[in-house]
Design a protein around this motif. Structure first.
Motif, PDB file in Angstrom:
ATOM      1  N   GLU A   1     -10.851  14.546  -0.082  1.00  0.00           N
ATOM      2  CA  GLU A   1     -10.058  13.348   0.121  1.00  0.00           C
ATOM      3  C   GLU A   1      -8.843  13.814   0.926  1.00  0.00           C
ATOM      4  O   GLU A   1      -8.253  14.848   0.633  1.00  0.00           O
ATOM      5  CB  GLU A   1      -9.607  12.765  -1.211  1.00  0.00           C
ATOM      6  CG  GLU A   1      -8.773  11.518  -1.051  1.00  0.00           C
ATOM      7  CD  GLU A   1      -8.287  10.988  -2.374  1.00  0.00           C
ATOM      8  OE1 GLU A   1      -8.532   9.795  -2.633  1.00  0.00           O
ATOM      9  OE2 GLU A   1      -7.657  11.743  -3.139  1.00  0.00           O
ATOM     10  N   ILE A   2      -8.503  13.063   1.947  1.00  0.00           N
ATOM     11  CA  ILE A   2      -7.374  13.415   2.797  1.00  0.00           C
ATOM     12  C   ILE A   2      -6.479  12.175   2.867  1.00  0.00           C
ATOM     13  O   ILE A   2      -6.981  11.061   2.966  1.00  0.00           O
ATOM     14  CB  ILE A   2      -7.883  13.936   4.166  1.00  0.00           C
ATOM     15  CG1 ILE A   2      -6.796  14.555   4.989  1.00  0.00           C
ATOM     16  CG2 ILE A   2      -8.671  12.925   4.902  1.00  0.00           C
ATOM     17  CD1 ILE A   2      -7.306  15.399   6.161  1.00  0.00           C
ATOM     18  N   LEU A   3      -5.160  12.376   2.749  1.00  0.00           N
ATOM     19  CA  LEU A   3      -4.239  11.264   2.544  1.00  0.00           C
ATOM     20  C   LEU A   3      -3.111  11.235   3.554  1.00  0.00           C
ATOM     21  O   LEU A   3      -2.689  12.273   4.072  1.00  0.00           O
ATOM     22  CB  LEU A   3      -3.576  11.376   1.163  1.00  0.00           C
ATOM     23  CG  LEU A   3      -4.473  11.458  -0.039  1.00  0.00           C
ATOM     24  CD1 LEU A   3      -3.663  11.804  -1.268  1.00  0.00           C
ATOM     25  CD2 LEU A   3      -5.200  10.135  -0.232  1.00  0.00           C
ATOM     26  N   ARG A   4      -2.603  10.035   3.758  1.00  0.00           N
ATOM     27  CA  ARG A   4      -1.345   9.872   4.494  1.00  0.00           C
ATOM     28  C   ARG A   4      -0.490   8.919   3.663  1.00  0.00           C
ATOM     29  O   ARG A   4      -0.782   7.722   3.577  1.00  0.00           O
ATOM     30  CB  ARG A   4      -1.603   9.296   5.879  1.00  0.00           C
ATOM     31  CG  ARG A   4      -0.292   8.952   6.580  1.00  0.00           C
ATOM     32  CD  ARG A   4      -0.224   9.488   7.965  1.00  0.00           C
ATOM     33  NE  ARG A   4       1.046   9.112   8.574  1.00  0.00           N
ATOM     34  CZ  ARG A   4       1.180   8.778   9.826  1.00  0.00           C
ATOM     35  NH1 ARG A   4       0.139   8.780  10.642  1.00  0.00           N
ATOM     36  NH2 ARG A   4       2.360   8.475  10.302  1.00  0.00           N
ATOM     37  N   PRO A   5       0.557   9.458   3.032  1.00  0.00           N
ATOM     38  CA  PRO A   5       1.438   8.587   2.246  1.00  0.00           C
ATOM     39  C   PRO A   5       2.257   7.683   3.152  1.00  0.00           C
ATOM     40  O   PRO A   5       2.440   7.976   4.339  1.00  0.00           O
ATOM     41  CB  PRO A   5       2.330   9.555   1.478  1.00  0.00           C
ATOM     42  CG  PRO A   5       2.141  10.886   2.109  1.00  0.00           C
ATOM     43  CD  PRO A   5       0.912  10.837   2.973  1.00  0.00           C
ATOM     44  N   ARG A   6       2.750   6.600   2.575  1.00  0.00           N
ATOM     45  CA  ARG A   6       3.625   5.687   3.310  1.00  0.00           C
ATOM     46  C   ARG A   6       4.818   6.496   3.831  1.00  0.00           C
ATOM     47  O   ARG A   6       5.415   7.259   3.108  1.00  0.00           O
ATOM     48  CB  ARG A   6       4.101   4.551   2.428  1.00  0.00           C
ATOM     49  CG  ARG A   6       5.021   3.590   3.149  1.00  0.00           C
ATOM     50  CD  ARG A   6       5.483   2.474   2.220  1.00  0.00           C
ATOM     51  NE  ARG A   6       4.453   1.488   1.998  1.00  0.00           N
ATOM     52  CZ  ARG A   6       4.164   0.494   2.850  1.00  0.00           C
ATOM     53  NH1 ARG A   6       4.819   0.382   3.988  1.00  0.00           N
ATOM     54  NH2 ARG A   6       3.233  -0.379   2.569  1.00  0.00           N
ATOM     55  N   ALA A   7       5.129   6.318   5.077  1.00  0.00           N
ATOM     56  CA  ALA A   7       6.229   7.034   5.715  1.00  0.00           C
ATOM     57  C   ALA A   7       7.436   6.113   5.845  1.00  0.00           C
ATOM     58  O   ALA A   7       7.299   4.888   5.734  1.00  0.00           O
ATOM     59  CB  ALA A   7       5.798   7.541   7.079  1.00  0.00           C
TER      60      ALA A   7
ATOM     61  N   VAL B   1       0.854  -1.189   0.000  1.00  0.00           N
ATOM     62  CA  VAL B   1       0.000   0.000   0.000  1.00  0.00           C
ATOM     63  C   VAL B   1       0.892   1.242   0.000  1.00  0.00           C
ATOM     64  O   VAL B   1       1.842   1.326   0.767  1.00  0.00           O
ATOM     65  CB  VAL B   1      -0.917  -0.020   1.252  1.00  0.00           C
ATOM     66  CG1 VAL B   1      -1.606   1.305   1.470  1.00  0.00           C
ATOM     67  CG2 VAL B   1      -1.921  -1.150   1.137  1.00  0.00           C
ATOM     68  N   GLU B   2       0.578   2.192  -0.872  1.00  0.00           N
ATOM     69  CA  GLU B   2       1.361   3.419  -0.975  1.00  0.00           C
ATOM     70  C   GLU B   2       0.800   4.556  -0.132  1.00  0.00           C
ATOM     71  O   GLU B   2       1.519   5.496   0.193  1.00  0.00           O
ATOM     72  CB  GLU B   2       1.461   3.874  -2.432  1.00  0.00           C
ATOM     73  CG  GLU B   2       2.264   2.918  -3.286  1.00  0.00           C
ATOM     74  CD  GLU B   2       2.428   3.395  -4.711  1.00  0.00           C
ATOM     75  OE1 GLU B   2       2.558   4.621  -4.933  1.00  0.00           O
ATOM     76  OE2 GLU B   2       2.410   2.535  -5.605  1.00  0.00           O
ATOM     77  N   ARG B   3      -0.495   4.474   0.177  1.00  0.00           N
ATOM     78  CA  ARG B   3      -1.103   5.543   0.961  1.00  0.00           C
ATOM     79  C   ARG B   3      -2.380   5.045   1.634  1.00  0.00           C
ATOM     80  O   ARG B   3      -2.957   4.040   1.235  1.00  0.00           O
ATOM     81  CB  ARG B   3      -1.402   6.770   0.107  1.00  0.00           C
ATOM     82  CG  ARG B   3      -2.496   6.538  -0.924  1.00  0.00           C
ATOM     83  CD  ARG B   3      -2.685   7.735  -1.818  1.00  0.00           C
ATOM     84  NE  ARG B   3      -3.867   7.580  -2.657  1.00  0.00           N
ATOM     85  CZ  ARG B   3      -4.231   8.450  -3.562  1.00  0.00           C
ATOM     86  NH1 ARG B   3      -3.535   9.549  -3.753  1.00  0.00           N
ATOM     87  NH2 ARG B   3      -5.318   8.248  -4.272  1.00  0.00           N
ATOM     88  N   VAL B   4      -2.776   5.792   2.654  1.00  0.00           N
ATOM     89  CA  VAL B   4      -4.047   5.565   3.336  1.00  0.00           C
ATOM     90  C   VAL B   4      -4.878   6.813   3.076  1.00  0.00           C
ATOM     91  O   VAL B   4      -4.369   7.936   3.138  1.00  0.00           O
ATOM     92  CB  VAL B   4      -3.839   5.361   4.854  1.00  0.00           C
ATOM     93  CG1 VAL B   4      -5.172   5.232   5.572  1.00  0.00           C
ATOM     94  CG2 VAL B   4      -2.974   4.128   5.103  1.00  0.00           C
ATOM     95  N   ARG B   5      -6.140   6.631   2.782  1.00  0.00           N
ATOM     96  CA  ARG B   5      -6.985   7.788   2.503  1.00  0.00           C
ATOM     97  C   ARG B   5      -8.281   7.710   3.280  1.00  0.00           C
ATOM     98  O   ARG B   5      -8.659   6.664   3.804  1.00  0.00           O
ATOM     99  CB  ARG B   5      -7.271   7.914   1.017  1.00  0.00           C
ATOM    100  CG  ARG B   5      -8.335   6.941   0.520  1.00  0.00           C
ATOM    101  CD  ARG B   5      -8.679   7.218  -0.922  1.00  0.00           C
ATOM    102  NE  ARG B   5      -9.782   6.380  -1.354  1.00  0.00           N
ATOM    103  CZ  ARG B   5     -10.844   6.834  -1.994  1.00  0.00           C
ATOM    104  NH1 ARG B   5     -10.950   8.096  -2.302  1.00  0.00           N
ATOM    105  NH2 ARG B   5     -11.807   6.019  -2.347  1.00  0.00           N
ATOM    106  N   LEU B   6      -8.942   8.826   3.352  1.00  0.00           N
ATOM    107  CA  LEU B   6     -10.302   8.891   3.849  1.00  0.00           C
ATOM    108  C   LEU B   6     -10.961  10.113   3.257  1.00  0.00           C
ATOM    109  O   LEU B   6     -10.312  10.959   2.643  1.00  0.00           O
ATOM    110  CB  LEU B   6     -10.363   8.887   5.382  1.00  0.00           C
ATOM    111  CG  LEU B   6      -9.461   9.829   6.152  1.00  0.00           C
ATOM    112  CD1 LEU B   6     -10.092  11.179   6.314  1.00  0.00           C
ATOM    113  CD2 LEU B   6      -9.161   9.233   7.494  1.00  0.00           C
ATOM    114  N   ILE B   7     -12.255  10.185   3.419  1.00  0.00           N
ATOM    115  CA  ILE B   7     -13.037  11.307   2.926  1.00  0.00           C
ATOM    116  C   ILE B   7     -13.576  12.043   4.140  1.00  0.00           C
ATOM    117  O   ILE B   7     -14.100  11.417   5.068  1.00  0.00           O
ATOM    118  CB  ILE B   7     -14.216  10.842   2.037  1.00  0.00           C
ATOM    119  CG1 ILE B   7     -13.733   9.949   0.886  1.00  0.00           C
ATOM    120  CG2 ILE B   7     -15.013  12.028   1.540  1.00  0.00           C
ATOM    121  CD1 ILE B   7     -12.832  10.624  -0.116  1.00  0.00           C
TER     122      ILE B   7
END
Length: 187
Positions: free
Chosen positions: A177-183, A135-141
């Protein structure tokens, strides 16, 4: 923290139902969830059994709960896997391998104790552990009027990804859409 953060078990469907109904009675539920209290209340036991079984399997969906020492569930978060090329679960199709966080809720009397942080820690750890492909990112709305949620998501490292889009049921309202990329691994 006294709560245990853990995935649900298939046989716990009645507790999943009770917590979801509590979430749908929150004053912000109309802008935070895609279903109403009334529609959820009408669902048969078989719906809740299937929903819980899917969330307990931990393959394409996982549901975490915050369980108090007395057994009460004070919070929850669900994570959906969204693969490139797959039919979108919510919103637009995935352009990268990602997970989508939904169903975020902490009971009002349990807020401020770090439960949301711990639930998201579990969701992120589970997301980053997925592979084949990773997974490259986690998202939510998040709805533009849900400032409490947006502030929390920003505090834990999520960023707005784009301009707001209209809410399908009400073209005058907006969501992001709000994201958190892989850290890096030291996250």
């Amino acid at each position: 923290m006294e709560h245990v953060i853990r995935p649900v078990c298939a046989e716990e469907w009645a507790k999943v139902r009770e917590l979801r109904l509590a979430a749908l009675q929150d004053p912000l539920s109309s802008i935070a969830f895609l279903e109403t209290y009334e529609s959820a209340l009408e669902q048969p036991d078989s719906f809740w059994q299937q929903r819980t079984s899917t969330g307990a399997a931990g393959r394409d969906v996982i549901q975490f709960v915050a369980e108090a020492p007395d057994g009460r569930w004070d919070g929850t978060v669900t994570v959906l896997v969204e693969r490139v090329g797959a039919e979108p679960r919510v919103g637009k199709a995935a352009i990268v391998e990602q997970t989508h966080v939904v169903g975020v809720f902490v009971r009002p009397e349990a807020r401020g104790a770090g439960l949301a942080d711990e639930l998201f820690r579990a969701a992120l750890e589970w997301s980053w552990a997925l592979d084949a492909p990773a997974v490259e990112r986690v998202r939510l709305i998040v709805h533009s009027e849900n400032r409490r949620a947006e502030a929390f998501y920003r505090r834990i490292g999520f960023v707005l990804s784009s301009d707001p889009t209209p809410v399908p049921e009400n073209e005058m309202e907006r969501e992001y859409e709000i994201l958190r990329p892989r850290a890096p691994l030291n996250d």
